[in-house]
Enzyme design. Structure first.
Site, PDB file in Angstrom:
ATOM      1  N   GLY A   1       0.835  -1.202   0.000  1.00  0.00           N
ATOM      2  CA  GLY A   1       0.000   0.000   0.000  1.00  0.00           C
ATOM      3  C   GLY A   1       0.863   1.242   0.000  1.00  0.00           C
TER       4      GLY A   1
ATOM      5  N   SER B   1       1.348   3.428  -2.366  1.00  0.00           N
ATOM      6  CA  SER B   1       1.057   4.448  -3.370  1.00  0.00           C
ATOM      7  C   SER B   1       0.565   5.759  -2.761  1.00  0.00           C
ATOM      8  CB  SER B   1       0.038   3.918  -4.385  1.00  0.00           C
ATOM      9  OG  SER B   1      -1.182   3.616  -3.750  1.00  0.00           O
TER      10      SER B   1
ATOM     11  N   VAL C   1      -2.839  -7.473  -1.666  1.00  0.00           N
ATOM     12  CA  VAL C   1      -2.322  -8.226  -0.502  1.00  0.00           C
ATOM     13  C   VAL C   1      -3.319  -9.277  -0.010  1.00  0.00           C
ATOM     14  CG1 VAL C   1      -0.761  -6.412   0.321  1.00  0.00           C
ATOM     15  CG2 VAL C   1      -3.136  -6.483   1.156  1.00  0.00           C
TER      16      VAL C   1
ATOM     17  N   ASN D   1       1.472  -2.258   5.329  1.00  0.00           N
ATOM     18  CA  ASN D   1       0.729  -1.014   5.518  1.00  0.00           C
ATOM     19  C   ASN D   1      -0.607  -1.014   4.780  1.00  0.00           C
ATOM     20  OD1 ASN D   1       0.459   2.106   5.715  1.00  0.00           O
ATOM     21  ND2 ASN D   1       0.523   1.681   3.520  1.00  0.00           N
TER      22      ASN D   1
ATOM     23  N   SER E   1      -3.532   0.325  14.386  1.00  0.00           N
ATOM     24  CA  SER E   1      -4.276   1.586  14.512  1.00  0.00           C
ATOM     25  C   SER E   1      -4.643   1.816  15.974  1.00  0.00           C
ATOM     26  CB  SER E   1      -5.563   1.516  13.690  1.00  0.00           C
ATOM     27  OG  SER E   1      -6.417   2.583  14.053  1.00  0.00           O
TER      28      SER E   1
ATOM     29  N   TYR F   1     -12.864  -2.756  11.020  1.00  0.00           N
ATOM     30  CA  TYR F   1     -11.530  -2.162  10.928  1.00  0.00           C
ATOM     31  C   TYR F   1     -10.742  -2.357  12.229  1.00  0.00           C
ATOM     32  CZ  TYR F   1      -7.986   1.385   9.775  1.00  0.00           C
ATOM     33  OH  TYR F   1      -6.812   2.039   9.509  1.00  0.00           O
TER      34      TYR F   1
ATOM     35  N   ALA G   1     -11.251  -4.546  14.576  1.00  0.00           N
ATOM     36  CA  ALA G   1     -10.965  -5.977  14.795  1.00  0.00           C
ATOM     37  C   ALA G   1      -9.773  -6.409  13.955  1.00  0.00           C
ATOM     38  CB  ALA G   1     -12.190  -6.817  14.452  1.00  0.00           C
TER      39      ALA G   1
ATOM     40  N   LYS H   1      -7.333  -4.555  12.901  1.00  0.00           N
ATOM     41  CA  LYS H   1      -6.116  -3.925  13.410  1.00  0.00           C
ATOM     42  C   LYS H   1      -5.697  -4.498  14.766  1.00  0.00           C
ATOM     43  CE  LYS H   1      -5.354  -1.017  10.006  1.00  0.00           C
ATOM     44  NZ  LYS H   1      -4.103  -1.108   9.212  1.00  0.00           N
TER      45      LYS H   1
ATOM     46  N   ILE I   1      -4.532  10.466  11.336  1.00  0.00           N
ATOM     47  CA  ILE I   1      -3.501  10.943  10.422  1.00  0.00           C
ATOM     48  C   ILE I   1      -4.198  11.523   9.198  1.00  0.00           C
ATOM     49  CG2 ILE I   1      -1.447  10.267   9.100  1.00  0.00           C
ATOM     50  CD1 ILE I   1      -1.123   9.741  12.102  1.00  0.00           C
TER      51      ILE I   1
END
Lengths: 256, 80
Positions: free
Chosen positions: A21, A23, A73, A99, A151, A164, A166, A168, A197
């Site tokens: 990830g 890009s 991925v 990432n 996260s 999300y 869970a 992380k 971020i």
């Protein structure tokens, strides 16, 4: 002023890194930072080739070297084969930054199964795929660094992000277990847990949401991708050789 | 190079032991001091070198050097 020796120790000359990830967002900042310190950086992307090329251009601007490599991925076969290919090409792999991630937010009571599965597949299974694909090569080398991007919501929870958070939180368990498994081979496995971020992922927030969250952040600003990249660089460098199985929060104090 | 010689060469390299220690009845764990990670690494090196796949269930049965040699021979379709 940092001593000369200290600066040298962050040097990644001769190292080969893969950033999934890479890009956009945090992945882009990490790619540029590691390449700027001398690592050859494979910038992985799944869809947005134009953005990946832009990352590569910025790597060049920073005086670094890299190459873009496309795979999803979450696709175990494709990811495994692609990573094996780039390890063959360079003859080694020193740094892996897992990432790549995505979010599909919504309250659990109405969350679709596909939204649960997709987020778990990309974030958690994608991290597993990356880790597994580099482990044997790193074991043989007797060295390596794996940095997984978790996260703050893995630790705090967040309404609307059951899938999300869970995924992380799963990354944290994976990180600690793998750190134990690979420690005898001198390989360090750590996680960073970014807070809020400024990336495409957080730009969807309304001004009101933003204001409210700023009140919760002791350093009273959102983080930048560079804030995270600096910590990843540290964990990838010789300076962090005695750190493994840790979760480093990069969240302005949002969660302590 | 025979399968026996190749297997022993891999063991010497992976486990950092001498050729003399690699008698057929030597057990990887008790005699050659391998831990679980060493065993996985050894098996993966054999998979790579001989182009075979070794399932986890089969792994349990490979205790000694002779077991490993027999196993590779069987996989390669050679009677032991």
């Amino acid at each position: 002023m940092p001593s000369r020796e200290r600066v040298e120790k962050m040097n990644l000359k001769g190292k080969v890194a893969l950033i999934t990830g890479g890009s956009r967002g945090i992945g882009r900042a990490v790619s540029i930072r590691l390449a700027g310190e001398g690592a050859f950086v494979f910038v992985n992307y799944a869809r947005n080739e134009e953005a990946a090329r832009e990352t590569l251009r910025l790597i060049g601007e920073a005086g670094g070297e890299g190459q873009i490599v496309r795979f999803d991925v979450a696709d175990t076969k494709a990811a495994t084969e692609a990573i094996a290919g780039l390890i063959r090409e360079k003859g080694r792999i020193d740094i892996l930054v897992n990432n790549a991630g995505e979010s599909r937010d919504g309250l659990l009571v109405r969350m679709k199964e596909q939204d649960w599965d997709r987020v778990i597949d990309t974030n958690l299974k994608g991290t597993f795929n990356g880790c597994r694909a580099v482990s044997y090569a790193m074991m043989k080398q007797r060295s390596g660094r794996i940095i997984n991007v978790s996260s703050v919501v893995a630790q705090s929870g967040n309404a609307g992000q059951a899938n999300y958070s869970a995924s992380k939180a799963g990354i944290i368990g994976l990180t600690k277990s793998l750190a134990r498994e690979l420690a005898p081979r001198g390989i360090c496995v750590n996680a960073v847990a970014p807070g809020l971020i400024t990336t495409d992922m957080t730009s969807a927030m309304t001004e009101e949401q933003r204001e409210k969250v700023l009140e919760e952040i002791p350093l009273s600003r959102l983080g930048t991708p560079d804030d995270v990249a600096g910590v990843v660089l540290f964990l990838a460098s010789d300076e962090a050789g005695y750190i493994t199985g840790q979760v480093i929060g990069v969240n302005g104090g949002l969660y302590m | 190079m025979s399968i026996e010689e190749k297997v022993i060469e891999i063991i010497v390299e992976q486990l950092d032991v001498t050729r003399e220690e690699c008698v057929p009845e030597a057990s990887f764990i008790e005699d050659l001091g391998a831990d679980s990670l060493d065993l996985v690494e050894l098996i993966m090196a054999m998979e790579e070198n001989f182009g075979v796949e070794i399932a986890d269930e089969e792994l349990q049965k490979i205790r000694t050097i002779q077991d490993a040699i027999n196993f590779i021979k069987k996989k390669k379709g050679l009677a032991s």
